[in-house]
Design a protein around this motif. Structure first.
Motif, PDB file in Angstrom:
ATOM      1  N   ARG A   1       0.828  -1.207   0.000  1.00 22.95           N
ATOM      2  CA  ARG A   1       0.000   0.000   0.000  1.00 22.95           C
ATOM      3  C   ARG A   1       0.865   1.261   0.000  1.00 22.95           C
ATOM      4  N   LEU A   2       1.945   1.252   0.762  1.00 24.37           N
ATOM      5  CA  LEU A   2       2.843   2.405   0.780  1.00 24.37           C
ATOM      6  C   LEU A   2       3.457   2.640  -0.596  1.00 24.37           C
ATOM      7  N   ARG A   3       3.818   1.571  -1.274  1.00 26.72           N
ATOM      8  CA  ARG A   3       4.388   1.737  -2.617  1.00 26.72           C
ATOM      9  C   ARG A   3       3.339   2.260  -3.600  1.00 26.72           C
ATOM     10  N   ASP A   4       2.091   1.900  -3.383  1.00 25.06           N
ATOM     11  CA  ASP A   4       1.020   2.397  -4.260  1.00 25.06           C
ATOM     12  C   ASP A   4       0.894   3.917  -4.199  1.00 25.06           C
ATOM     13  N   VAL A   5       1.166   4.489  -3.033  1.00 26.87           N
ATOM     14  CA  VAL A   5       0.982   5.936  -2.858  1.00 26.87           C
ATOM     15  C   VAL A   5       2.313   6.674  -2.791  1.00 26.87           C
ATOM     16  N   ALA A   6       3.392   6.023  -3.218  1.00 26.17           N
ATOM     17  CA  ALA A   6       4.715   6.634  -3.182  1.00 26.17           C
ATOM     18  C   ALA A   6       4.799   7.805  -4.149  1.00 26.17           C
ATOM     19  N   THR A   7       5.688   8.739  -3.839  1.00 25.96           N
ATOM     20  CA  THR A   7       5.916   9.866  -4.741  1.00 25.96           C
ATOM     21  C   THR A   7       6.655   9.382  -5.981  1.00 25.96           C
ATOM     22  N   ARG A   8       6.723  10.263  -6.977  1.00 28.03           N
ATOM     23  CA  ARG A   8       7.398   9.928  -8.231  1.00 28.03           C
ATOM     24  C   ARG A   8       8.791  10.539  -8.321  1.00 28.03           C
ATOM     25  N   ALA A   9       9.219  11.199  -7.267  1.00 24.45           N
ATOM     26  CA  ALA A   9      10.515  11.885  -7.312  1.00 24.45           C
ATOM     27  C   ALA A   9      11.656  10.878  -7.311  1.00 24.45           C
ATOM     28  N   THR A  10      12.613  11.086  -8.204  1.00 25.49           N
ATOM     29  CA  THR A  10      13.780  10.215  -8.280  1.00 25.49           C
ATOM     30  C   THR A  10      15.091  10.952  -8.045  1.00 25.49           C
ATOM     31  N   ALA A  11      15.058  12.291  -8.111  1.00 24.85           N
ATOM     32  CA  ALA A  11      16.309  13.043  -7.957  1.00 24.85           C
ATOM     33  C   ALA A  11      16.020  14.440  -7.440  1.00 24.85           C
ATOM     34  N   MET A  12      17.057  15.066  -6.891  1.00 20.94           N
ATOM     35  CA  MET A  12      16.992  16.476  -6.514  1.00 20.94           C
ATOM     36  C   MET A  12      17.853  17.270  -7.483  1.00 20.94           C
ATOM     37  N   SER A  13      17.242  18.257  -8.131  1.00 28.81           N
ATOM     38  CA  SER A  13      17.970  19.141  -9.041  1.00 28.81           C
ATOM     39  C   SER A  13      18.162  20.490  -8.366  1.00 28.81           C
ATOM     40  N   ILE A  14      19.408  20.909  -8.235  1.00 26.50           N
ATOM     41  CA  ILE A  14      19.733  22.228  -7.710  1.00 26.50           C
ATOM     42  C   ILE A  14      19.796  23.181  -8.896  1.00 26.50           C
ATOM     43  N   VAL A  15      19.024  24.277  -8.835  1.00 33.81           N
ATOM     44  CA  VAL A  15      18.953  25.203  -9.962  1.00 33.81           C
ATOM     45  C   VAL A  15      19.440  26.586  -9.536  1.00 33.81           C
ATOM     46  N   ASP A  16      19.792  27.408 -10.568  1.00 38.43           N
ATOM     47  CA  ASP A  16      20.160  28.787 -10.286  1.00 38.43           C
ATOM     48  C   ASP A  16      18.960  29.695 -10.526  1.00 38.43           C
ATOM     49  N   ALA A  17      19.155  31.006 -10.440  1.00 37.66           N
ATOM     50  CA  ALA A  17      18.039  31.947 -10.518  1.00 37.66           C
ATOM     51  C   ALA A  17      17.306  31.902 -11.848  1.00 37.66           C
TER      52      ALA A  17
ATOM     53  N   ASP B   1      11.790  15.325 -10.599  1.00 40.75           N
ATOM     54  CA  ASP B   1      12.854  15.990  -9.864  1.00 40.75           C
ATOM     55  C   ASP B   1      12.306  16.952  -8.813  1.00 40.75           C
ATOM     56  N   VAL B   2      12.917  16.928  -7.642  1.00 43.12           N
ATOM     57  CA  VAL B   2      12.684  17.970  -6.650  1.00 43.12           C
ATOM     58  C   VAL B   2      13.581  19.143  -7.021  1.00 43.12           C
ATOM     59  N   LEU B   3      12.980  20.273  -7.353  1.00 43.07           N
ATOM     60  CA  LEU B   3      13.750  21.448  -7.741  1.00 43.07           C
ATOM     61  C   LEU B   3      14.095  22.264  -6.499  1.00 43.07           C
ATOM     62  N   THR B   4      15.359  22.629  -6.367  1.00 44.93           N
ATOM     63  CA  THR B   4      15.834  23.331  -5.178  1.00 44.93           C
ATOM     64  C   THR B   4      16.644  24.553  -5.582  1.00 44.93           C
ATOM     65  N   TYR B   5      16.317  25.678  -4.957  1.00 41.70           N
ATOM     66  CA  TYR B   5      17.027  26.932  -5.227  1.00 41.70           C
ATOM     67  C   TYR B   5      17.451  27.551  -3.901  1.00 41.70           C
ATOM     68  N   ASN B   6      18.711  28.015  -3.842  1.00 40.22           N
ATOM     69  CA  ASN B   6      19.251  28.613  -2.621  1.00 40.22           C
ATOM     70  C   ASN B   6      19.737  30.027  -2.851  1.00 40.22           C
ATOM     71  N   VAL B   7      19.538  30.869  -1.862  1.00 40.82           N
ATOM     72  CA  VAL B   7      20.324  32.072  -1.654  1.00 40.82           C
ATOM     73  C   VAL B   7      20.848  31.946  -0.228  1.00 40.82           C
TER      74      VAL B   7
END
Length: 373
Positions: free
Chosen positions: A63-79, A196-202
């Protein structure tokens, strides 16, 4: 087999898991939850490590796998949105035999509730008001329900635990702000990148977009000092705090802040340590974040599942001695929790660097690390 009654405060992750296992050991569990029903929102969480054998024994992994997210990677992006680095997420790094799973917190809570609901009583839209214990039990008054007496009471009600406050003392004595705040909200539709989980930092601030399972989530994580008198239910103040912290930040932040101002489903809190010298006082004990919050960076949901199983097993093995059962549970579970709490500072520095140099160094390390996999 014991038929002792146990009141569990908190219907999130730890509470239903404990109810499930207590019922199987012959206890009579009652779960009281402040919310009116199951909460549908929440950031994605992992079920891994010590939680996996517990979930497998409960039979809920499919059941947990049935409702799992689809994210496979984290992408760090710029502005400008250009990818700076891309790192595989833990649940996808190894071969197909990897059993870890990431899923929305609300879905995990729903699956756990489904597992426990036939063998436990659930009281929604209610909370504990007073606790008075003696040698033989605990008298409990509720905000809505009639007063009742229980053999034991377990606080599994999170960082701002009512049970901890009533049985152990004010929150200020046990909760330590770790210098970060987090806010999350649903975006009302799919993410542009479904994997992808998109991530932006300042410096000192992070914003991310998680694709979840077709219903994207935004997160704001930022450094800030402790705010005196902050009410964790004051949503309007939370909006102002986040908006002020991200004023002038680029990428998609203006768009996300606009949605934050309008959403009715905003989660906001400090990233905090909970540390107590003991997790039990008489017939009352604490579980999950109420006892040992490792907030945001420390596998809190997995530890909550594992801790609930350990506590239930300890109580079942010592039916005539709850004090010894509580001591055994605490000794065994602290061995898992303490290393996670000690690692929070390192995780914070990696996820939300305070300087531009720190961001550059982190991004370079991510690129090197990813290229070697």
């Amino acid at each position: 087999m014991s038929s002792r009654s146990v009141l569990i405060s908190g219907g999130g992750i730890a509470g239903p898991t404990l109810a499930y296992w207590l019922a199987r050991h012959g206890f009579r569990p009652t779960v009281v939850e402040r919310a009116q029903g199951l909460r549908s929102s929440g950031n994605p969480v992992d079920v891994r490590g010590p939680a996996l054998p517990v979930a497998e024994e409960m039979g809920i992994m499919p059941r947990l796998r049935d409702v799992a997210t689809r994210a496979t990677a984290m992408s760090i992006v710029d502005a400008s949105g250009r990818q700076v680095a891309r790192v595989a997420l833990p649940a996808t790094r190894s071969a197909a035999g990897n059993r870890e799973v990431e899923l929305p917190r609300g879905d995990l809570a729903a699956v756990l509730h489904e597992s426990a609901r036939d063998d436990a009583e659930f009281l929604f839209d209610d909370t504990i008001v007073t606790l008075r214990q003696d040698e033989h039990g605990v008298d409990v008054t509720f905000d809505r329900a009639e007063p009742r007496r229980f053999d034991l009471v377990i606080g599994a009600d999170g960082l701002h635990s009512a049970v901890r406050r009533l049985a152990f003392g004010p929150e200020s004595g046990f909760v330590r702000h770790m210098g970060l705040y987090v806010a999350t909200l649903p975006l009302g539709g799919p993410a542009g990148n479904p994997h992808d989980v998109l991530t932006y930092n300042v410096p000192g601030r992070l914003v991310s977009i998680h694709p979840s399972r077709g219903h994207a989530l935004a997160a704001f994580i930022f450094h800030g000092p402790a705010i005196s008198g902050l009410d964790h239910r004051d949503t309007e103040r939370h909006r102002r705090i986040v908006t002020d912290a991200y004023a002038g930040v680029g990428w998609r932040v203006p768009e996300l802040l606009d949605r934050l101002r309008k959403t009715e489903d905003l989660y906001f809190d400090s990233v905090s340590h909970v540390r107590l010298p003991t997790w039990a006082r008489g017939r009352v004990a604490l579980l999950g974040d109420a006892a040992s919050c490792v907030s945001l960076f420390g596998d809190g949901s997995s530890l909550a599942i594992a801790g609930a199983h350990t506590l239930a097993k300890a109580l079942a093995a010592r039916p005539a001695d709850h004090a010894e059962a509580f001591r055994h549970y605490e000794t065994e579970h602290r061995a898992l929790v303490d290393p996670k709490q000690r690692g929070i500072g390192r995780a914070t520095a990696l996820l939300v660097p305070k300087t531009r140099l720190g961001i550059t160094a982190r991004d370079l390390a991510a690129r090197v690390w990813s290229s070697r996999r």
